[in-house]
Design an enzyme around this catalytic site. Structure first.
Site, PDB file in Angstrom:
ATOM      1  N   GLY A  72       0.814  -1.202   0.000  1.00  0.00           N
ATOM      2  CA  GLY A  72       0.000   0.000   0.000  1.00  0.00           C
ATOM      3  C   GLY A  72       0.847   1.251   0.000  1.00  0.00           C
ATOM      4  CB  SER A  73       0.442   4.496   1.760  1.00  0.00           C
ATOM      5  OG  SER A  73      -0.725   4.897   1.062  1.00  0.00           O
TER       6      SER A  73
ATOM      7  CD  GLU B 268       4.317   8.822 -10.279  1.00  0.00           C
ATOM      8  OE1 GLU B 268       5.180   9.543  -9.779  1.00  0.00           O
ATOM      9  OE2 GLU B 268       4.191   8.653 -11.503  1.00  0.00           O
TER      10      GLU B 268
ATOM     11  CB  THR C 263      -2.702   8.454  -1.137  1.00  0.00           C
ATOM     12  OG1 THR C 263      -2.002   8.556   0.128  1.00  0.00           O
ATOM     13  CG2 THR C 263      -2.792   6.986  -1.554  1.00  0.00           C
TER      14      THR C 263
ATOM     15  CD  GLU D 297      -5.523  10.441   1.967  1.00  0.00           C
ATOM     16  OE1 GLU D 297      -6.652  10.972   1.873  1.00  0.00           O
ATOM     17  OE2 GLU D 297      -4.996   9.811   1.015  1.00  0.00           O
TER      18      GLU D 297
END
Length: 379
Positions: free
Chosen positions: A131-132, A363, A365, A367
């Protein structure tokens, strides 16, 4: 301070705009509906010599700057988010890192065909569980004599099933944290490389997004990009430029949506006059224009700062955050201006609306951009 584009930049922008209106716009909805990667468009872009805009002429590129690259990306996004996305992923992620970190031998073998448009590039960072937190990798590369053996899975990889080369991030030292990540140039035709899924998505379906599996893939030692353990620093530097291209793509999406709404508001009549004469519609279209101008200025500032050799981490994140959110807002309002027609595939705003959402995710989020910006401000 002069905000006018240099003549050569304006001429290139106008040339690409004409190409997009003549060749891309007529098929933009069809390729989305068919989920078809338009290889013929990328062949034509190669003929226009723009597949390596910011790559040095020594390696087959155009030798242009980041601003010129942003202008080309914006024009592509103005008519097709899918083509713009695959183009940006090819240039920023699949091509530029080889120029920035590769040896002359790697540049001749792998960079030149990308810059000349003979092949497309891809970049494999994200994994199913990361994920991030992109640094949380399970993909491993283990040294075996003069080779590296690669095992793992990468997720949401743009262009993977049409690429001539893929830059793959892998852990080479599990005990070293960020310093244990390296980058490898992988030929998709190697034994053990498999595209295991091509995702159906909310939008951008003419740009393939894939899952990649690496099963005991043997890579010659000379495919290591840069030094062992440099992969994470390379990633951060790559994203600094890549986020500018996503900002430019977002501006293009917003511009395309705005133009569709403005034209409709001018032509469509209700109660005896064009709907653009009504305060509610006029104010909405004016607000779209204001937002786009702000995002474009910020994007161009980031691009010009990079061209001058400045630190663009803050500016690229600002541009990407602002432009991506504006693209979604403008596209949503464009659907609203067209009313029921805006919700149909006969009109472009629905496509821009669906495409724009990914700009807030890919590329990094929104956040993550705020996290980066907070760190840049010392928070």
């Amino acid at each position: 301070m002069d905000f006018r584009l240099p003549d050569e930049h304006r001429m290139m922008r106008d040339s690409i705009r004409e190409f997009c209106e003549d060749e891309v716009e007529p098929i933009a909805q069809d390729i989305e509906t068919e989920h078809r990667f338009p290889a013929e468009i990328f062949d034509a872009l190669a003929d226009l010599d723009v597949m390596g805009v910011p790559v040095d002429e020594q390696w087959g590129g155009l030798g242009g700057d980041q601003l010129l690259y942003a202008l080309v990306t914006e024009e592509l996004g103005r008519v097709s988010g899918s083509i713009g996305l695959s183009y940006a992923a090819h240039v920023s992620l699949g091509t530029k890192p080889i120029e920035a970190f590769g040896t002359d031998e790697q540049k001749e073998r792998w960079l030149r065909p990308l810059a000349e448009g003979e092949a497309l590039g891809a970049w494999a960072l994200t994994e199913p569980e990361s994920g991030s937190d992109a640094s949380d990798m399970d993909t491993l590369a283990e040294r075996d004599g003069d080779e590296w053996v690669l095992n793992g899975t990468k997720q949401f990889i743009t262009n993977a099933n049409v690429a001539g080369s893929i830059l793959v991030k892998a852990v080479t030292d599990p005990t070293a944290g960020y310093d244990g990540i390296s980058t490898f140039i992988v030929d998709p035709d190697e034994d053990g490389v498999e595209v295991t899924n091509v995702w159906d998505k909310m939008g951008l379906n003419a740009s393939p997004t894939c899952e990649l599996q690496f099963d005991d893939v043997r890579i010659p030692a000379d495919r290591l990009l840069g030094e062992e353990g440099d992969g994470w620093e390379q990633t951060k530097k790559t994203l600094d430029g890549g986020r500018i291209s996503i900002a430019a793509l977002s501006v293009g999406l917003a511009q395309g949506a705005f133009e569709a709404a403005r034209d409709y508001a001018t032509d469509r009549e209700q109660f005896g006059q064009p709907i653009g004469k009504f305060d509610a519609v006029r104010d909405m279209v004016v607000e779209m224009d204001r937002k786009i101008e702000r995002a474009r200025l910020l994007t161009h500032k980031a691009a010009c700062t990079k061209d001058r050799g400045g630190d663009v981490r803050r500016l690229s994140s600002l541009a990407k955050l602002d432009a991506s959110e504006i693209a979604r807002e403008v596209a949503e309002d464009a659907v609203q201006v067209l009313g029921g027609y805006g919700y149909t595939t006969d009109f472009a705003p629905q496509r821009f609306y669906r495409d724009a959402k990914l700009m807030e995710i890919g590329e990094g989020t929104s956040e993550i951009q705020r996290l980066v910006l907070g760190r840049e401000l010392g928070l």
